[in-house]
Write an enzyme that holds these catalytic residues in place. Structure first.
Site, mmCIF file in Angstrom:
data_model
loop_
_atom_site.group_PDB
_atom_site.id
_atom_site.type_symbol
_atom_site.label_atom_id
_atom_site.label_comp_id
_atom_site.label_asym_id
_atom_site.label_seq_id
_atom_site.Cartn_x
_atom_site.Cartn_y
_atom_site.Cartn_z
ATOM 1 N N LYS A 33 -66.147 15.020 20.862
ATOM 2 C CA LYS A 33 -66.595 15.716 19.291
ATOM 3 C C LYS A 33 -65.113 14.397 18.674
ATOM 4 O O LYS A 33 -63.839 14.897 19.621
ATOM 5 C CB LYS A 33 -65.619 16.420 19.447
ATOM 6 C CG LYS A 33 -66.063 16.628 17.553
ATOM 7 C CD LYS A 33 -66.302 18.284 17.299
ATOM 8 C CE LYS A 33 -65.429 19.130 17.444
ATOM 9 N NZ LYS A 33 -64.392 18.867 16.217
ATOM 10 N N ASP A 60 -67.197 14.194 14.091
ATOM 11 C CA ASP A 60 -67.411 14.896 13.240
ATOM 12 C C ASP A 60 -67.043 14.982 11.741
ATOM 13 O O ASP A 60 -65.692 15.787 12.101
ATOM 14 C CB ASP A 60 -66.512 16.519 14.233
ATOM 15 C CG ASP A 60 -66.786 17.665 13.503
ATOM 16 O OD1 ASP A 60 -67.382 18.416 12.270
ATOM 17 O OD2 ASP A 60 -65.254 18.571 13.789
ATOM 18 N N LYS A 62 -68.333 15.376 8.659
ATOM 19 C CA LYS A 62 -68.185 17.181 7.631
ATOM 20 C C LYS A 62 -68.575 16.414 6.063
ATOM 21 O O LYS A 62 -68.695 16.082 5.583
ATOM 22 C CB LYS A 62 -67.455 18.044 7.991
ATOM 23 C CG LYS A 62 -67.006 18.793 8.622
ATOM 24 C CD LYS A 62 -66.117 20.054 8.504
ATOM 25 C CE LYS A 62 -66.045 20.292 9.921
ATOM 26 N NZ LYS A 62 -65.116 19.508 10.796
ATOM 27 N N ASP A 65 -70.657 14.477 -0.472
ATOM 28 C CA ASP A 65 -69.740 13.983 -1.140
ATOM 29 C C ASP A 65 -71.373 13.495 -2.444
ATOM 30 O O ASP A 65 -72.730 14.331 -2.016
ATOM 31 C CB ASP A 65 -69.488 12.224 -1.169
ATOM 32 C CG ASP A 65 -67.986 11.387 -1.800
ATOM 33 O OD1 ASP A 65 -68.665 11.585 -3.001
ATOM 34 O OD2 ASP A 65 -67.142 10.999 -1.721
ATOM 35 N N THR A 118 -66.344 28.326 10.771
ATOM 36 C CA THR A 118 -65.503 29.352 11.828
ATOM 37 C C THR A 118 -64.044 29.394 11.589
ATOM 38 O O THR A 118 -64.269 30.902 12.115
ATOM 39 C CB THR A 118 -65.860 29.577 13.367
ATOM 40 O OG1 THR A 118 -65.132 28.482 13.662
ATOM 41 C CG2 THR A 118 -67.102 28.456 13.788
ATOM 42 N N ARG A 209 -58.792 23.085 22.822
ATOM 43 C CA ARG A 209 -57.706 23.736 23.664
ATOM 44 C C ARG A 209 -58.124 23.845 24.761
ATOM 45 O O ARG A 209 -57.166 23.970 25.805
ATOM 46 C CB ARG A 209 -56.932 24.548 22.382
ATOM 47 C CG ARG A 209 -55.756 23.928 21.350
ATOM 48 C CD ARG A 209 -55.450 24.441 20.343
ATOM 49 N NE ARG A 209 -56.039 25.023 19.759
ATOM 50 C CZ ARG A 209 -55.944 25.722 18.272
ATOM 51 N NH1 ARG A 209 -55.241 25.654 17.774
ATOM 52 N NH2 ARG A 209 -57.291 25.928 17.214
#
Length: 232
Positions: A33, A60, A62, A65, A118, A209
């Site tokens: 990603k 990714d 997002k 607009d 999230t 991570r």
């Protein structure tokens, strides 16, 4: 693995850092990603390098607009050849429809919509004036995405069970906020373990991570795949 379920989040500030990690991983074990920080720093050239290494890339960004702007961005991402891209469901029906129509029918690129981040909990939702609990809002936005012909949504694995029941097996559920049982939450609020996410109906697990900061990222990726292998 024909369809790896793990998507490794390359949350790095430079192409050098991202490529260093990618060289330690294997395309048959995971997808990658590329988010806002890395794409802003390294651009589409990095995406092309990752794809040249035979990784599927989830772009990714997002997009959120006016419909024409989002449509143009989606068309460019599809032309780049990414495996998946996303837009924000809060952009509304016209924007989502424009995004869907902008991707050529010949393209294999998946288009999904972000529902609620999230990192957000009930207090955040109240602050911005949305009505209902997180799971209710996610359901409404997922229904909108399906109505507009999108392939799926980004959601918390906590909401995946209800979404899977509502929208069936073919609707793609991409779940960030995945943490192995013994790891820290960091800035995520609505989180689950990889096993819980798959059991809840998640299609793909976005993991950052726990893999990128592991002493042996490949080994960690292999272990996580083994953990969920018997659930698929």
């Amino acid at each position: 693995m024909h369809d790896p379920r793990i998507i490794v989040a390359l949350d790095f500030p430079s192409a050098e850092d991202a490529l260093k990690l990618a060289r330690k991983l294997k395309p048959h074990l995971c997808r990658l990603k590329v988010g806002k920080e890395l794409f802003t720093a390294a651009g589409p050239q990095l995406v092309e390098k990752l794809m040249h290494m035979e990784f599927d890339v989830f772009l990714d960004l997002k997009f959120h607009d006016i419909p024409n702007t989002v449509a143009s961005a989606c068309k460019a991402a599809a032309h780049l050849g990414v495996w998946m891209m996303n837009v924000h469901a809060l952009g509304g029906r016209k924007m989502l429809t424009a995004a869907r129509e902008a991707i050529p029918q010949s393209s294999n690129t998946k288009l999904i919509a972000v529902t609620l981040l999230t990192s957000m909990d009930q207090s955040d939702i109240t602050d911005i004036g949305l009505q209902g609990k997180p799971e209710q809002i996610v359901m409404r936005l997922a229904q909108l995405a399906m109505d507009c012909g999108l392939d799926g949504v980004v959601c918390s694995a906590l909401e995946a069970t209800n979404l899977r029941q509502q929208f069936g097996a073919d609707f793609c559920l991409v779940t960030p906020g995945i943490r192995p049982a013994d790891s820290q939450e960091n800035d995520q609020k609505r989180i689950t373990t990889p096993q819980q996410a798959i059991e809840n109906g998640a299609s793909y697990l976005v993991i950052g991570r726990p893999i990128t900061q592991a002493s042996d990222p490949l080994l960690m990726c292999q272990q996580l795949n083994s953990e969920i292998a018997n659930l698929m």
